[in-house]
Design an enzyme around this catalytic site. Sequence first.
Site, PDB file in Angstrom:
ATOM      1  N   TYR A 288       0.849  -1.185   0.000  1.00 42.94           N
ATOM      2  CA  TYR A 288       0.000   0.000   0.000  1.00 42.94           C
ATOM      3  C   TYR A 288       0.888   1.238   0.000  1.00 42.94           C
ATOM      4  O   TYR A 288       1.650   1.457   0.939  1.00 42.94           O
ATOM      5  CB  TYR A 288      -0.921   0.038   1.225  1.00 42.94           C
ATOM      6  CG  TYR A 288      -1.720   1.325   1.303  1.00 42.94           C
ATOM      7  CD1 TYR A 288      -2.693   1.607   0.342  1.00 42.94           C
ATOM      8  CD2 TYR A 288      -1.473   2.266   2.284  1.00 42.94           C
ATOM      9  CE1 TYR A 288      -3.396   2.802   0.373  1.00 42.94           C
ATOM     10  CE2 TYR A 288      -2.175   3.459   2.327  1.00 42.94           C
ATOM     11  CZ  TYR A 288      -3.142   3.725   1.365  1.00 42.94           C
ATOM     12  OH  TYR A 288      -3.834   4.910   1.394  1.00 42.94           O
TER      13      TYR A 288
ATOM     14  N   ASP B 155      -2.747   5.468  -2.931  1.00 44.27           N
ATOM     15  CA  ASP B 155      -3.606   6.611  -2.623  1.00 44.27           C
ATOM     16  C   ASP B 155      -3.667   7.511  -3.854  1.00 44.27           C
ATOM     17  O   ASP B 155      -2.640   7.816  -4.466  1.00 44.27           O
ATOM     18  CB  ASP B 155      -2.992   7.361  -1.431  1.00 44.27           C
ATOM     19  CG  ASP B 155      -3.904   8.408  -0.832  1.00 44.27           C
ATOM     20  OD1 ASP B 155      -4.877   8.819  -1.481  1.00 44.27           O
ATOM     21  OD2 ASP B 155      -3.627   8.822   0.314  1.00 44.27           O
TER      22      ASP B 155
ATOM     23  N   HIS C 194      -7.448   4.480  -4.632  1.00 41.77           N
ATOM     24  CA  HIS C 194      -8.695   4.945  -4.006  1.00 41.77           C
ATOM     25  C   HIS C 194      -8.897   6.434  -4.222  1.00 41.77           C
ATOM     26  O   HIS C 194      -7.961   7.226  -4.190  1.00 41.77           O
ATOM     27  CB  HIS C 194      -8.786   4.554  -2.527  1.00 41.77           C
ATOM     28  CG  HIS C 194      -7.692   5.007  -1.628  1.00 41.77           C
ATOM     29  ND1 HIS C 194      -7.602   6.296  -1.145  1.00 41.77           N
ATOM     30  CD2 HIS C 194      -6.658   4.329  -1.068  1.00 41.77           C
ATOM     31  CE1 HIS C 194      -6.558   6.398  -0.330  1.00 41.77           C
ATOM     32  NE2 HIS C 194      -5.956   5.223  -0.276  1.00 41.77           N
TER      33      HIS C 194
ATOM     34  N   GLU D 179     -13.688   5.073   5.761  1.00 38.26           N
ATOM     35  CA  GLU D 179     -12.605   5.631   6.567  1.00 38.26           C
ATOM     36  C   GLU D 179     -13.077   6.005   7.965  1.00 38.26           C
ATOM     37  O   GLU D 179     -14.204   6.467   8.170  1.00 38.26           O
ATOM     38  CB  GLU D 179     -12.033   6.871   5.872  1.00 38.26           C
ATOM     39  CG  GLU D 179     -10.944   7.616   6.643  1.00 38.26           C
ATOM     40  CD  GLU D 179      -9.667   6.825   6.817  1.00 38.26           C
ATOM     41  OE1 GLU D 179      -9.736   5.704   7.389  1.00 38.26           O
ATOM     42  OE2 GLU D 179      -8.595   7.319   6.419  1.00 38.26           O
TER      43      GLU D 179
END
Length: 308
Positions: free
Chosen positions: A49, A92, A119, A202
């Site tokens: 990630y 991200d 995302h 989130e």
Amino acid sequence: MNGHAEQPISGAKHLRQMLSDPSKTIIAPGVYDGITARLALASGAECLYMTGAGTSMSRLGMADLGLTTFTDMHAHAAMIASLNPSVPVIADADTGYGGPINVANTVRQYARAGVAGLHIEDQVTEKRCGHLAGKLLVSRDVYFKRLRAACKARDEMGGDIVVIARTDARAGKDPEGNSGYDEAVARLKGAAEIGVDVLFFEALQTEEEMNRAVETFPNTPMLLNMVQGGKTPQVTNDEANKLGFRIVIWPCLGMEAVIPAYRNALSVMQKTGKPPADQKMGPTALFEVCGLRELMAFDQSVGGIAYD
């Protein structure tokens, strides 16, 4: 025989294969530069990630307050994805860096760079870390336009890159004051109807909320963001699997490890005049973390003698 090696499966296809197993939870440690990415790959990580916060801190030396641009994030993601193209990198992509045309371009460029998933969130341009207070959101309409643009770009490219819809509504508010758990659910329901691949709720604030969120979306994989010291209660990877989450990201894992260690090394040098006694790796071992042996072997395989 044409001499060409068989091409490995792409990171995006690999990520989709893993998501196709409903019993599996994909674990993605956070990486923020070439060194942390190499270490995670060497550990056997099945997915990486690329943290936006870590990118801002390592690339700009700035806190995660929306200062990174598309150029910063794309270049960083491309470098990390290139280290082992068959290991998926989820990156991200903040707000998508503009209106629908910009969002579509972000998806296309991330996909061409080998990024497996990204995302897109519903914060305003003046965004911040999802675990800080005071987040402001765009309207549902603007958010859904971003997601439709992302999905359309994905589909036009062949549908491999995984589009993840993130909402910060649990701990943020839109221009009309809408916020909270129910607003987040409404936004994710809209995202699922648009056709995103994964949902990212989130800043869930209790384990009960975590359980409810997964039960609300039985047909769309959900991502869990585990930020040490953040708003969401920390659970183990096994516990996340039992709750039903399909992806778990640990964005701060590398930063939490490195910052105290380097701070300690600086303190020891200031006090003793030399580095900590256990710092004995040396240049060769340090460079081996980042592919020294493989690079030298390649040079020799084509007749090079520069590294004999």
